[in-house]
Design an enzyme around this catalytic site. Sequence first.
Site, short mmCIF file in Angstrom:
data_model
loop_
_atom_site.label_atom_id
_atom_site.label_comp_id
_atom_site.label_asym_id
_atom_site.label_seq_id
_atom_site.Cartn_x
_atom_site.Cartn_y
_atom_site.Cartn_z
N TYR A 173 0.85 -1.19 0.00
CA TYR A 173 0.00 0.00 0.00
C TYR A 173 0.89 1.25 0.00
O TYR A 173 2.11 1.16 -0.04
CB TYR A 173 -0.97 -0.04 1.18
CG TYR A 173 -1.98 -1.18 1.08
CD1 TYR A 173 -2.86 -1.26 0.00
CD2 TYR A 173 -2.04 -2.19 2.03
CE1 TYR A 173 -3.78 -2.30 -0.12
CE2 TYR A 173 -2.94 -3.24 1.93
CZ TYR A 173 -3.80 -3.29 0.85
OH TYR A 173 -4.70 -4.33 0.74
N GLY A 317 -4.81 -13.85 12.90
CA GLY A 317 -5.86 -13.31 12.04
C GLY A 317 -6.91 -14.37 11.81
O GLY A 317 -7.91 -14.46 12.52
N CYS A 348 -13.34 -16.01 4.29
CA CYS A 348 -12.55 -14.91 4.86
C CYS A 348 -11.80 -14.16 3.77
O CYS A 348 -11.76 -12.92 3.77
CB CYS A 348 -11.59 -15.43 5.92
SG CYS A 348 -10.40 -16.66 5.34
N ALA A 391 -20.77 -32.47 7.37
CA ALA A 391 -22.07 -31.82 7.51
C ALA A 391 -22.89 -32.49 8.60
O ALA A 391 -23.51 -31.83 9.45
CB ALA A 391 -22.82 -31.83 6.18
N GLU A 410 -24.03 -43.48 11.11
CA GLU A 410 -22.96 -43.50 10.11
C GLU A 410 -22.77 -44.93 9.63
O GLU A 410 -22.59 -45.85 10.44
CB GLU A 410 -21.66 -42.97 10.70
CG GLU A 410 -20.41 -43.19 9.86
CD GLU A 410 -20.52 -42.71 8.42
OE1 GLU A 410 -20.01 -43.40 7.53
OE2 GLU A 410 -21.14 -41.64 8.20
#
Length: 641
Positions: A173, A317, A348, A391, A410
Amino acid sequence: MGTWKLAQPLQVGNKLLKNRMVMAPMETRLSRPDGSSTAEMAAYYAERAKGGVAMIVVENTFVDANASRSSLVSSGLQSDHMIAGKFTLAEAIKKHNCVAVVQLSHGGRQANPGATGLACVAPSPIPCKVTQRMPHELTTAELLEIEDAFAAAAVRAKTAGFDGIEIHGAHGYLICSFLSPYTNKRTDEYGGDAEKRGRFPREVATKIREAVGDDFIVGYRISGSEFVDGGLTIADTSAFVKTIQDTIDYIHVSAGIYESMAEWQIPPLYIEQGKFAFLAEEMKKAVDIPVIAVGALDAQLGEELLQKGGADLIGFGRPLIADPDLPNKIISDTPDQIRPCFRGNTGCISLFFDGSPIRCEINPRCGRELEYKLSKTREPKTVVVAGGGMAGMEAARICSLMGHNVTLLEQSSELGGHFIEGTMPAFKKEAHGVLEWLRLQIKNSNVHVEMNTHATPELLKTYKPDAVFVAVGSKYATPPIDGIEEAASPYDMLMGTQDVGVHVVVIGGGLIGCETALHLAQQGKKVTIIEMLPTLVPNDDPISKQGLEIKLEEYGVNVLLNSTVSSVKDNMVSGKTAEGREFAIKGDPVVCATGLAPQREEADALMCCAPQVFRIGDCVSARKVYECFHEAWHAAMQLDD
């Protein structure tokens, strides 16, 4: 481990941090279009403050209404109108005994063209190879205005109740680009030798300190090395920080610019953890102020770095996106309870590029803290989950936490579905950690698990369920190629259940094919990928895609794009390139890795077994773990509707 150094306090400026864990700045896109803060943004940061982190550095925040904004929907402190929202944000963070710092930035030549609609600016008219925009070369008068804008934004931050600011002098930057010989080719007082290139960054730091006084933290984030030819090195940046260390309170050592982002700035799971921690170690040898190390560090790596004196503070982070309670779990010495970030970058990072709000693939509450609140139900229901993949396990876990009576069925002898073989490669160890974490949560929960049990409509009805979660997953797809039944499956390659010769041909250059190829190449195999599309992993986020391509090239994987396979016979793969050139390549073995197909018929049979039935995960469509977790949460939240 007992006593963690991560849990010890440290003085930074005028504040005593309660521990050595810092939340590194990561953009959330939870601001309003004008840059002001929202309730969602305050809730997101409050969740991390509540989780025990000592200091939060709020994301990249632009300083003026001109060209400083670097990205879409980013945070701003460009006017006094921003103070009210930032006040609420700082208040939400400080409520939990957490030091609140906001990062101030100017996008410079890397600014997204949609951020302001204005021309980007830079020390010299040298375009970024990623954004590919020709910047306007700043005049001395314009530089002075930008310096004043930084100082004014810092005063607004102090007025809003923040404890400090961090100058964003990293990642290519504007401030970084002035310091760097790679981007600063000026011949005036702001360019040339190292002292002149450092003039603008020094003046920004000096003006901010003069404006806010000594009772306010001023930090500085720097790319210790840019990792581009002709760019900044750690010797350059260490020498520069020595010239400003009397002005600032800490130095935050990151790495890279946009042009080296995938390997250094935001390394995905294919790139080694902690790869640039050595930069913080070198900086620590050169300066006398606290040093923050960052860069794909987990708790263990961070602790090791502190113990050997390579840093004073550890910046997390993505790990704090995945698990806001990471610091509290360290302090209570229960690191096995940390939900580990595996740097898959879906949510993210992937959503950053189009300006969508932040999400996390394994923490659906991220960015939705106000919407997704786990609370005990007043009316517990009987819930059956058919399928123990990712899931199914997450659905069972959440429903149990809500107080429902949950049974998980399962059909195999192991929980995890395709995530089991998918996390076997060495480069997927962090992802395997997510699998182990989720298994541990199920083990420690009230979920009743029945293994080796095939979920049939007849069996489900015996439970008299109020709700059924259908999570029966997917199977490896078989394309209509002559002789394809001879090919091995990725499962065989990843689990090591089949002998592998020296030369391997992988049909399919999607995520499964590329990861299988990399896994084999890292074992010393000569691997060729054949893909019919013009690019590998077209649906992956750009950073992960680039990181995977870097590793495939490093390990010498041969790639044939725009190529179709016509037959497989006696381990010989025959086909044509886009130009019509025929090929025949011998593989030992040939691997069919053309993706996964949802088990829709099996799922359809279970869709009428309860008053509420939810289909989630790969049996809807074969996708990533992001959909597994998010669909599980979305469905679970509907149980009490």
